[in-house]
Enzyme design. Structure first.
Site, PDB file in Angstrom:
ATOM      1  N   LYS A 120       0.854  -1.200   0.000  1.00 31.23           N
ATOM      2  CA  LYS A 120       0.000   0.000   0.000  1.00 31.23           C
ATOM      3  C   LYS A 120       0.886   1.245   0.000  1.00 31.23           C
ATOM      4  O   LYS A 120       1.942   1.261   0.651  1.00 31.23           O
ATOM      5  CB  LYS A 120      -0.890  -0.046   1.247  1.00 31.23           C
ATOM      6  CG  LYS A 120      -1.952   1.034   1.338  1.00 31.23           C
ATOM      7  CD  LYS A 120      -2.851   0.766   2.543  1.00 31.23           C
ATOM      8  CE  LYS A 120      -3.935   1.809   2.731  1.00 31.23           C
ATOM      9  NZ  LYS A 120      -4.822   1.489   3.871  1.00 31.23           N
ATOM     10  N   SER A 155      -9.632   1.439   3.200  1.00 32.77           N
ATOM     11  CA  SER A 155      -8.867   2.225   2.248  1.00 32.77           C
ATOM     12  C   SER A 155      -7.806   1.434   1.484  1.00 32.77           C
ATOM     13  O   SER A 155      -7.177   1.974   0.573  1.00 32.77           O
ATOM     14  CB  SER A 155      -8.179   3.380   2.993  1.00 32.77           C
ATOM     15  OG  SER A 155      -7.291   2.870   3.967  1.00 32.77           O
ATOM     16  N   SER A 182      -9.657  -0.943   7.385  1.00 34.94           N
ATOM     17  CA  SER A 182      -9.178  -0.725   6.017  1.00 34.94           C
ATOM     18  C   SER A 182      -8.564  -1.924   5.313  1.00 34.94           C
ATOM     19  O   SER A 182      -8.412  -1.901   4.094  1.00 34.94           O
ATOM     20  CB  SER A 182      -8.165   0.418   5.995  1.00 34.94           C
ATOM     21  OG  SER A 182      -8.857   1.624   5.866  1.00 34.94           O
TER      22      SER A 182
HETATM   23  N1  GLN Z   1     -12.755   4.307   7.454  1.00 33.67           N
HETATM   24  C1  GLN Z   1     -11.925   4.704   8.543  1.00 33.67           C
HETATM   25  C2  GLN Z   1     -11.381   6.088   8.342  1.00 33.67           C
HETATM   26  O1  GLN Z   1     -11.595   6.658   7.317  1.00 33.67           O
HETATM   27  C3  GLN Z   1     -10.821   3.708   8.752  1.00 33.67           C
HETATM   28  C4  GLN Z   1      -9.768   3.794   7.734  1.00 33.67           C
HETATM   29  C5  GLN Z   1      -8.606   2.863   7.975  1.00 33.67           C
HETATM   30  O2  GLN Z   1      -8.744   1.800   8.580  1.00 33.67           O
HETATM   31  N2  GLN Z   1      -7.449   3.282   7.498  1.00 33.67           N
HETATM   32  O3  GLN Z   1     -10.750   6.636   9.204  1.00 33.67           O
END
Ligand code: GLN
Length: 476
Positions: free
Chosen positions: A52, A153, A177
């Site tokens: 990532k 994400s 994510s």
């Molecule tokens: N959806 C959550 C956020 O936007 C978690 C994102 C993540 O786990 N990086 O903060």
């Protein structure tokens, strides 16, 4: 030798921000040489992986999918990547994400959204020749914008694995994510216990919840990667300072003496009929195999997301304060004063989601608000973690829940909602594990009527990855 040229079929799905041809080529040749000398390093020698784009890779762009870091190349490797590299893996590329990992769809990236392989024309090209219902699928998919989100994400990492362009990929997991895109892409997505895997070189979102995650096609594959990256790290003082005992899954799995909890708070409104059926069906199968399956309660679950959104914004305000255009990253063309330079740099460099979170975070952190928001959210965090302790202390070994409430949503419907509402829905089942630091895993179960992956989640007590992965493998 690893194939380092992505096919034109995969490109439109946009899983990669950067395909590291040169690095991959070099690493692949050196793996070849070692093989010729008969001196393979280990099980990962020559294995293609993707990372990532919020992990530092020395000398390679590490963008966080943000204009702020679009031209940034770090001078060091993240520990997890360094460990994989020394085991001989081949880095295929850096994958797409929501800017600074803030999101749950991989729709808010400087480089455009990542599309799910499932439900795309690409999938019908790959897998559905000839069968009757492939015609139905293909027809539906040609509707404008009817493609499905990859989840996020870490959606880029998920699609990189799902398309077979790498063996496994690193994601990150702060609120779901890794598990969320795994759920939508039909993959195993592992979030290890907080502190088991080093965060050094992972660009932070919420320091006390960020965990490197693993996306793979099978539980065995995920174990192979976990065993390569876990363990204490001098460079990350939040890693537990004890030797890592590698996970070892046996071929015959007996689950008959396990107690599996089904938390009622996860059966929320909005859960699709098909996910509810999967949940029920897998509970029955576990029972039939001799496990006891018991209803449990985690009463503070509903507060998790709102409490997370306070803590997340406070950390974001603080973590992203370093992007001022001076040391590294984007610098605006504005020289009349330092203040104006900061201001212009930051308004040009961040997208609206990031800016919104920074603003709100700074508001929560004002002296007059700190007790009201930050301290209260921290107290609530403790209650959420204690809910899990109560359940584990009643001899429950694992929890079984949905990961996401539905199959992958359509992109055009998903982007009707703002980022906050997206996360509210998407992270309901995944976020509490991050609050409590627990290990959790997404396990793909079956395809829906729309031929999209449906998945479930298992959660275990701290550092019980062996148990978590064993049962995940049994379910898989
Ligand atoms: N959806 C959550 C956020 O936007 C978690 C994102 C993540 O786990 N990086 O903060």
């Amino acid at each position: 030798k690893a194939s380092i040229k992505l096919t034109s079929i995969v490109k439109p799905l946009n899983p990669y921000i950067n395909v590291t041809n040169d690095v991959a080529g070099e690493q692949a040749s050196s793996a070849d040489e070692r093989q010729q000398r008969n001196s393979l390093l280990g099980q990962l020698d020559g294995i293609p992986i993707a990372v990532k784009d919020n992990y530092c890779v020395k000398g390679k762009p590490t963008t966080c999918a943000s204009r702020m870091l679009a031209n940034f190349s770090p001078g060091y490797n993240a520990t997890v990547y360094e460990k994989l590299r020394t085991q001989g893996v081949v880095l295929i590329g850096k994958t797409n994400l929501d800017e600074f990992a803030m999101g749950s769809g991989t729709v808010d990236s400087l480089y455009g959204p990542t599309k799910n392989l499932w439900g795309s024309e690409v999938l019908s090209q790959f897998y559905s020749y000839g069968s009757d219902d492939s015609q139905v699928t293909t027809r539906k998919l040609h509707e404008k914008d009817a493609w499905r989100i990859a989840g996020g994400s870490s959606g880029g990492s998920a699609v990189a694995v799902a398309t077979g362009t790498c063996y496994a990929a690193l994601g990150s997991d702060t609120g779901g994510s890794t598990r969320n895109p795994a759920s939508y892409c039909g993959l195993v997505g592992l979030k290890p216990t907080y502190g088991l895997v080093s965060r050094y070189g992972l660009i932070p979102l919420l320091n006390s919840m960020d965990v490197p995650g693993i996306l793979a096609r099978t539980v065995d594959d995920a174990v192979l990667i976990l065993n390569a990256i876990a363990g204490p790290d001098q460079a990350d003082p939040t890693t537990v300072q004890r030797e890592y005992v590698p996970i070892n899954l046996s071929e015959t799995i007996d689950i008959s003496n396990l107690r599996i909890g089904i938390p009622k708070e996860y059966g929320v409104q909005g859960i699709s009929e098909e996910i509810a059926e999967c949940w029920e069906k897998v509970s029955c199968l576990l029972k039939e195999a001799g496990a006891s399956v018991v209803p449990v309660s985690l009463p503070h679950t509903d507060y998790s997301i709102v409490c997370y959104s306070v803590l997340n914004r406070c950390d974001v305000a603080s973590n992203l304060a370093c992007y001022d255009g001076i040391e590294y990253g984007h610098r605006a063309n504005e020289w009349s004063s330092a203040h104006k330079l900061y201001k212009k740099t930051r308004s040009e460099g961040f997208n609206n989601v990031v800016k919104g979170r920074i603003l709100v975070g700074n508001y929560f952190l004002l002296a007059e608000n700190y007790e009201k928001y930050y301290v209260k959210a921290m107290k609530m965090r403790r209650l959420i973690a204690q809910d899990f302790d109560v359940v584990w202390n009643s001899n429950v070994d694992l929890l079984l829940t949905p990961t996401t409430l539905t199959e992958a949503p359509r992109y055009d419907e998903f982007v009707q909602l703002d980022n906050q509402t997206q996360c509210l829905i998407q992270d309901h089942c995944t976020q509490p594990a991050n609050m409590a630091g627990l290990p959790a895993i997404n396990v793909p179960i079956k395809l829906s009527r729309n031929r999209l992956p449906l998945s479930l989640q298992l959660m275990a007590p701290l550092f019980h990855e062996q148990r978590l992965l064993t049962v995940a493998k049994w379910i898989e």
